[in-house]
Design an enzyme around this catalytic site. Structure first.
Site, PDB file in Angstrom:
ATOM      1  N   LYS A  54       4.070   1.617  -7.321  1.00 20.55           N
ATOM      2  CA  LYS A  54       4.472   1.513  -8.930  1.00 20.55           C
ATOM      3  C   LYS A  54       3.479   1.345  -9.891  1.00 20.55           C
ATOM      4  O   LYS A  54       2.982   2.032 -10.633  1.00 20.55           O
ATOM      5  CB  LYS A  54       5.902   0.860  -9.331  1.00 20.55           C
ATOM      6  CG  LYS A  54       7.083   1.491  -8.300  1.00 20.55           C
ATOM      7  CD  LYS A  54       8.241   0.452  -8.554  1.00 20.55           C
ATOM      8  CE  LYS A  54       9.295   1.048  -7.542  1.00 20.55           C
ATOM      9  NZ  LYS A  54      10.476   0.123  -7.540  1.00 20.55           N
ATOM     10  N   GLN A  98      12.294  -5.740  -9.059  1.00 15.60           N
ATOM     11  CA  GLN A  98      12.341  -5.102  -7.583  1.00 15.60           C
ATOM     12  C   GLN A  98      13.446  -5.857  -6.966  1.00 15.60           C
ATOM     13  O   GLN A  98      13.412  -6.884  -6.663  1.00 15.60           O
ATOM     14  CB  GLN A  98      10.950  -5.506  -6.915  1.00 15.60           C
ATOM     15  CG  GLN A  98      10.760  -4.906  -5.807  1.00 15.60           C
ATOM     16  CD  GLN A  98      10.906  -3.176  -5.689  1.00 15.60           C
ATOM     17  OE1 GLN A  98      10.356  -2.673  -6.531  1.00 15.60           O
ATOM     18  NE2 GLN A  98      11.713  -2.754  -4.848  1.00 15.60           N
ATOM     19  N   ASP A 121      15.158   1.771 -14.630  1.00 13.43           N
ATOM     20  CA  ASP A 121      15.621   2.041 -13.231  1.00 13.43           C
ATOM     21  C   ASP A 121      17.006   2.743 -13.699  1.00 13.43           C
ATOM     22  O   ASP A 121      17.522   3.402 -12.832  1.00 13.43           O
ATOM     23  CB  ASP A 121      15.719   0.768 -12.519  1.00 13.43           C
ATOM     24  CG  ASP A 121      15.066   0.311 -11.602  1.00 13.43           C
ATOM     25  OD1 ASP A 121      14.270   1.650 -11.070  1.00 13.43           O
ATOM     26  OD2 ASP A 121      14.835  -0.537 -11.103  1.00 13.43           O
TER      27      ASP A 121
END
Ligand code: NAD
Length: 298
Positions: A54, A98, A121
């Site tokens: 990412k 994460q 997200d």
């Protein structure tokens, strides 16, 4: 029949190119670039590798990229304080924590602490609520479902009126995807069946599908004779089925018996190289969208 293989890596590359142009335009117009912070807690090897991908992608697009790595001993309160600081930081438009987090931290509390307008997200309940309403209400779509929808649309799959069967009802893939594809509008308007471990005769449901989406995390679950000839098959599953001593990497397989399914399906995604790269592209797209929204003050 031999299925057309959907190249998620190539599609994702095209999307990233479009975003690179958009970021350059943003910088020229406002002097600003999208800011993304990736918070990694501990050293889970899979998480370390996801975060590295990412970060690499964000940097390659010209983002202001912050990687904030913390030890597994960080307290929940410290993590919440960190998130609050990024919520208030005007240079940051996207906050990514994460998962999974260490056991002593309540993931739900952490996700709730993220400003919904920086939740790239798309996991915050506020954004899931907006998704349910649809249309103009939508701020951020969760990245994997958004990647699947984009992949279907860009591959020319007709969703309007199509029979879509989704296997798996997780909050991050199956459930939001089922809602998205059933909404009224372009790239959706399908008749969606959401199947799961409680479904009676899964095979019969799958056989009706013009578009079959497997997101169960069970290798080889979808047998070739469950696939309607000519159907589009999207394999979301990422299952570690072995270890390659030579490359030092895990051997991955999806939820579909790929080689056999290719003989029946019209279109199919491989694992890896199908849905995975699209997920990252959608994360970047959400961050660019967030940056524009913050710059315009909306
Ligand atoms: P999860 O593990 O949280 O849930 C799995 C779902 O599948 C459950 O709803 C369960 O009811 C259903 N299921 C399990 N076994 C089943 C069976 N035998 N029959 C019918 N339904 C069954 O799911 P998740 O987090 O959405 O992940 C699913 C898979 O997708 C995993 O392999 C994961 O690694 C992968 N994944 C890939 C990406 C990507 O970007 N490529 C992103 C997220 C998840």
């Amino acid at each position: 029949m031999s299925a057309r293989i959907i190249d998620g890596a190539a599609l994702s590359k095209a999307i990233l190119e479009e975003l690179r142009t958009e970021v350059a335009e943003m910088k020229q117009r406002s002097g600003k670039v999208p800011g993304l912070v990736t918070i990694l807690v501990g050293e889970n090897p899979a998480s370390v590798s996801y975060v590295a991908r990412k970060v690499r992608t964000a940097s390659s697009l010209g983002f202001h990229e912050v990687q904030d790595s913390r030890g597994a001993d960080i307290t929940e309160e410290e993590l919440l304080a960190l998130i609050r600081a990024y919520n208030a930081d005007p240079e940051i438009h996207g906050i990514l924590v994460q998962l999974p987090l260490p056991r002593h931290i309540d993931e739900h509390r952490v996700l709730l602490a993220i400003d919904p307008d920086k939740d790239v997200d798309g996991f915050h309940p506020v954004n899931l609520g907006r998704l349910l309403i649809g249309g103009e209400a939508v701020t951020f779509l969760p990245c994997t479902p958004a990647g699947i929808q984009e992949l279907l649309v860009r591959s020319g799959v007709e969703l309007n009126g199509a029979e879509v069967v989704v296997v798996g009802r997780s909050n991050i893939v199956g459930k939001p995807l089922a809602v998205m594809l059933g909404q009224k509008g372009a790239g959706a308007n399908a008749t969606v069946t959401l199947t799961h471990t409680g479904t009676k005769d899964l095979a019969a449901h799958c056989r009706r599908a013009d578009v079959l989406i497997a997101a169960a995390g069970v290798p080889g679950l979808i047998r070739p004779d469950w696939i309607k000839p000519g159907a589009a098959v999207i394999d979301v599953g990422v299952n570690r089925v072995g270890f390659n001593e030579k490359t030092g990497r895990a051997i991955l397989a999806g939820d579909v018996d790929f080689a056999e399914a290719c003989k029946v399906a019209g279109l199919i995604t491989p694992v890896p190289g199908g849905v995975g790269p699209m997920t990252i592209a959608m994360l970047m797209k959400n961050t660019v969208r967030s940056a524009w929204k913050h710059l315009r003050g909306i």
